[in-house]
Scaffold this active site. Structure first.
Site, PDB file in Angstrom:
ATOM      1  N   VAL A  12       0.818  -1.218   0.000  1.00  0.00           N
ATOM      2  CA  VAL A  12       0.000   0.000   0.000  1.00  0.00           C
ATOM      3  C   VAL A  12       0.849   1.265   0.000  1.00  0.00           C
ATOM      4  O   VAL A  12       0.613   2.187  -0.797  1.00  0.00           O
ATOM      5  CB  VAL A  12      -0.971   0.002   1.209  1.00  0.00           C
ATOM      6  CG1 VAL A  12      -1.715   1.337   1.293  1.00  0.00           C
ATOM      7  CG2 VAL A  12      -1.970  -1.134   1.082  1.00  0.00           C
ATOM      8  N   ARG A  33       8.547  -7.871  -6.589  1.00  0.00           N
ATOM      9  CA  ARG A  33       8.876  -9.288  -6.735  1.00  0.00           C
ATOM     10  C   ARG A  33       7.651 -10.111  -7.152  1.00  0.00           C
ATOM     11  O   ARG A  33       7.763 -11.057  -7.914  1.00  0.00           O
ATOM     12  CB  ARG A  33       9.450  -9.820  -5.418  1.00  0.00           C
ATOM     13  CG  ARG A  33      10.020 -11.221  -5.500  1.00  0.00           C
ATOM     14  CD  ARG A  33      10.614 -11.655  -4.184  1.00  0.00           C
ATOM     15  NE  ARG A  33       9.609 -11.630  -3.116  1.00  0.00           N
ATOM     16  CZ  ARG A  33       9.856 -12.020  -1.875  1.00  0.00           C
ATOM     17  NH1 ARG A  33      11.077 -12.408  -1.538  1.00  0.00           N
ATOM     18  NH2 ARG A  33       8.907 -11.988  -0.963  1.00  0.00           N
ATOM     19  N   LYS A  77       9.819  -4.311   3.418  1.00  0.00           N
ATOM     20  CA  LYS A  77       9.912  -4.550   4.860  1.00  0.00           C
ATOM     21  C   LYS A  77      11.358  -4.436   5.325  1.00  0.00           C
ATOM     22  O   LYS A  77      12.286  -4.885   4.648  1.00  0.00           O
ATOM     23  CB  LYS A  77       9.360  -5.931   5.188  1.00  0.00           C
ATOM     24  CG  LYS A  77       9.231  -6.219   6.679  1.00  0.00           C
ATOM     25  CD  LYS A  77       8.569  -7.569   6.902  1.00  0.00           C
ATOM     26  CE  LYS A  77       8.435  -7.857   8.396  1.00  0.00           C
ATOM     27  NZ  LYS A  77       7.815  -9.192   8.637  1.00  0.00           N
ATOM     28  N   SER A 130       6.819   9.578   6.717  1.00  0.00           N
ATOM     29  CA  SER A 130       5.749   9.565   7.707  1.00  0.00           C
ATOM     30  C   SER A 130       4.468  10.128   7.113  1.00  0.00           C
ATOM     31  O   SER A 130       4.484  11.086   6.357  1.00  0.00           O
ATOM     32  CB  SER A 130       6.125  10.391   8.939  1.00  0.00           C
ATOM     33  OG  SER A 130       5.054  10.388   9.871  1.00  0.00           O
ATOM     34  N   GLY A 131       3.367   9.525   7.515  1.00  0.00           N
ATOM     35  CA  GLY A 131       2.058  10.001   7.071  1.00  0.00           C
ATOM     36  C   GLY A 131       1.106   8.877   6.741  1.00  0.00           C
ATOM     37  O   GLY A 131      -0.041   9.122   6.371  1.00  0.00           O
ATOM     38  N   LYS A 184      13.544   9.650  11.872  1.00  0.00           N
ATOM     39  CA  LYS A 184      12.231   9.006  11.750  1.00  0.00           C
ATOM     40  C   LYS A 184      11.957   8.109  12.946  1.00  0.00           C
ATOM     41  O   LYS A 184      10.831   8.038  13.453  1.00  0.00           O
ATOM     42  CB  LYS A 184      12.164   8.189  10.451  1.00  0.00           C
ATOM     43  CG  LYS A 184      10.859   7.402  10.273  1.00  0.00           C
ATOM     44  CD  LYS A 184       9.625   8.311  10.304  1.00  0.00           C
ATOM     45  CE  LYS A 184       8.383   7.649   9.731  1.00  0.00           C
ATOM     46  NZ  LYS A 184       7.992   6.374  10.332  1.00  0.00           N
ATOM     47  N   HIS A 187      10.964  10.386  15.717  1.00  0.00           N
ATOM     48  CA  HIS A 187       9.608  10.837  15.382  1.00  0.00           C
ATOM     49  C   HIS A 187       8.588   9.800  15.843  1.00  0.00           C
ATOM     50  O   HIS A 187       7.576  10.129  16.474  1.00  0.00           O
ATOM     51  CB  HIS A 187       9.509  11.059  13.868  1.00  0.00           C
ATOM     52  CG  HIS A 187       8.118  11.130  13.321  1.00  0.00           C
ATOM     53  ND1 HIS A 187       7.308  10.015  13.184  1.00  0.00           N
ATOM     54  CD2 HIS A 187       7.383  12.174  12.859  1.00  0.00           C
ATOM     55  CE1 HIS A 187       6.143  10.374  12.683  1.00  0.00           C
ATOM     56  NE2 HIS A 187       6.164  11.678  12.484  1.00  0.00           N
ATOM     57  N   ASN A 188       8.856   8.531  15.542  1.00  0.00           N
ATOM     58  CA  ASN A 188       7.918   7.481  15.937  1.00  0.00           C
ATOM     59  C   ASN A 188       7.870   7.299  17.447  1.00  0.00           C
ATOM     60  O   ASN A 188       6.819   6.988  18.008  1.00  0.00           O
ATOM     61  CB  ASN A 188       8.301   6.168  15.258  1.00  0.00           C
ATOM     62  CG  ASN A 188       7.910   6.143  13.790  1.00  0.00           C
ATOM     63  OD1 ASN A 188       7.703   7.183  13.174  1.00  0.00           O
ATOM     64  ND2 ASN A 188       7.817   4.956  13.228  1.00  0.00           N
ATOM     65  N   GLU A 191       5.670   9.858  18.640  1.00  0.00           N
ATOM     66  CA  GLU A 191       4.315   9.421  18.278  1.00  0.00           C
ATOM     67  C   GLU A 191       3.769   8.433  19.311  1.00  0.00           C
ATOM     68  O   GLU A 191       2.603   8.522  19.718  1.00  0.00           O
ATOM     69  CB  GLU A 191       4.369   8.781  16.895  1.00  0.00           C
ATOM     70  CG  GLU A 191       3.062   8.251  16.359  1.00  0.00           C
ATOM     71  CD  GLU A 191       3.274   7.546  15.029  1.00  0.00           C
ATOM     72  OE1 GLU A 191       2.801   6.399  14.888  1.00  0.00           O
ATOM     73  OE2 GLU A 191       3.923   8.130  14.138  1.00  0.00           O
TER      74      GLU A 191
END
Length: 472
Positions: A12, A33, A77, A130-131, A184, A187-188, A191
């Site tokens: 996604v 893949r 991933k 991010s978003g 990042k 940032h998380n 969050e």
């Protein structure tokens, strides 16, 4: 005609970012893949406006289709899948080509890959994105880390596809090596803290204040019009309004099992905070709260044998006072959480010679990302006034707000404790505030104990030097 940029990984997030890039007018090649994902993405591009997106099912043909220097974004991933993807790409690349890992990868792995690819003349970037899926499609916050010259090659694309706010695109060059993924990660971590604090505010208002879900939704909506305005407050109001499609509960939120998932970035933040001796108790408490939530079977069993105080809702006439106090407590606790994250970034920057600009980082979090919030403008202003600011807590504006809100903050924590409602995030933030503001702590006793049992020595406040006492 050669494609201007490539993207590998069409789940996604990858699909949405590819469509975003194409919608901004860049010719993009995509590869996955699993061939069906390529077909799916190409079909979406046609449905959404005949966007300039071409799919490839052979990695060699995919790489060959790209103009030089090649720019290839990976959205696969983290961990072994990134290494496997690089193994398939690198034989087809040439010196000067750039690979950008846009996943949530641990920065140490990013730096390892950057060194390995540099030996082959290739540039490797770790870029925080991010978003969520909505941000990827319509404008995320982007945090790219790598070499400055490579960033100049990427900037024409990144500045177009990033979220756009009043003072520019939500992207900037972060720093060398793993700096982008590190930012990042923090940032998380922020969050995690933010979400935990909001959940605690909800818990107190629901079980101490007795507010219904519609009343809670109205409260969060009102808060989103003021100094707490943020994406997470906004979606909290929407979540609390959503009815249960199965009809078993009035609102869906009450049907959802109280077990929080996590993918590792919060844990990494806490590990890094400990490694660099940079206190982050609010973020740590949020990680621990998720771990506790996962022990649902144990909690259900414990609820049958462990007692707490009887909880009775406040009289209706006292509810508004509690709502106002919780609002103040949430805001003050959030300042502490952000302060912990920014201090960790500063400490890591100094340790790794990254040259992070905290004001610029807070600016690119204003749009697209999950922690976007109104008061990020004020965080940026604080670091613009004083780039060497020791902590947001001592910025004159934030210090004044903390001083004004700390009494309400304490009332909320006391009410929660008296009602048996766990508020680990608010408590951790308050402990951080109280520890930071005190000129003298009980650590003198700890150091005396350490000298007693281990001869670890101590320092005195009235003279220079290191001392040891035979305590017996």
């Amino acid at each position: 005609m050669s494609e201007q940029i490539g993207l590998v990984g069409l789940a996604v997030m990858g699909q949405n970012l590819a469509l975003n890039i194409a919608e901004e007018g860049f010719r993009i090649a995509v590869y996955n893949r699993s061939p069906d994902k390529v077909d799916e993405t190409v079909a979406r591009a046609q449905r959404e406006g005949a966007l300039p997106l071409v799919g490839y099912k052979d990695v060699g043909a995919f790489v060959k289709a790209l103009e030089r220097p090649r720019r290839i974004i990976l959205l696969v991933k983290a961990g072994a899948p990134v290494d496997a993807t690089l193994d398939s790409l690198v034989p087809h690349l040439e010196p000067g080509d750039i690979v950008i890992d846009g996943g949530n990868e641990y920065f140490v792995n990013t730096e390892r890959r950057a060194r390995a690819l540099a030996e082959k003349g290739l540039r490797f970037f770790g870029m925080g994105v991010s978003g969520g899926e909505e941000g990827a499609r319509h404008g995320p916050s982007l945090m790219p880390g790598g070499d400055p010259e490579g960033y100049e090659v990427l900037a024409p694309v990144l500045t177009k596809v990033a979220a756009q706010v009043d003072d520019g695109p939500c992207v900037t060059y972060i720093g060398p090596g793993g700096a982008g993924h590190y930012v990042k990660m923090v940032h998380n971590g922020i969050e995690y803290g933010d979400m935990q604090l909001i959940a605690e505010a909800y818990d107190v208002l629901k079980h101490v204040g007795g507010l219904s879900n519609p009343e809670l939704a109205q409260t969060f909506s009102a808060w989103n019009e003021g100094d707490l305005q943020s994406f997470l407050i906004e979606i909290t109001a929407k979540v609390l309004r959503r009815s249960d499609p199965e009809g078993a509960f009035p609102q869906l939120v009450d049907a959802i099992m109280d077990v929080s998932g996590m993918k590792g970035t919060g844990k990494w933040t806490v590990q890094q905070a400990a490694e660099l001796a940079s206190a982050a108790p609010t973020i740590a408490s949020a990680v621990e709260a998720r771990i506790m939530s996962a022990a649902r079977g144990e909690r259900l069993a414990a609820s049958k044998v462990l007692q707490g105080p009887a909880v009775s809702a406040l009289p209706a006439g006292e509810r508004q006072g509690l709502v106002d106090d919780v609002r103040s407590a949430l805001y003050a606790a959030k300042i502490c959480s952000y302060a912990q994250g920014m201090n960790l970034l500063r400490t890591a920057s100094n340790a790794n010679n990254w040259g992070l600009k905290l004001g610029a980082i807070s600016r690119i979090w204003k749009g697209g990302c999950i922690i976007r919030a109104r008061f990020l403008d004020r965080i940026r202003a604080a670091y613009d006034r004083d780039p060497g600011l020791a902590s947001l807590l001592v910025d004159p504006d934030f210090a004044a707000e903390l001083n004004a809100r700390q009494a309400a903050w304490r009332r909320v924590v006391v009410r929660a404790v008296e009602a048996g409602i766990a508020v680990p995030g608010m408590t951790a933030s308050l402990g951080y505030y109280d520890t930071y503001r005190r000129a003298r702590l009980p650590a003198n006793l700890i150091q005396a104990q350490r000298d007693f049992f281990g001869a670890h020595t101590y320092q005195r406040i009235d003279r220079d030097g290191t001392f040891h006492t035979d305590w017996e």
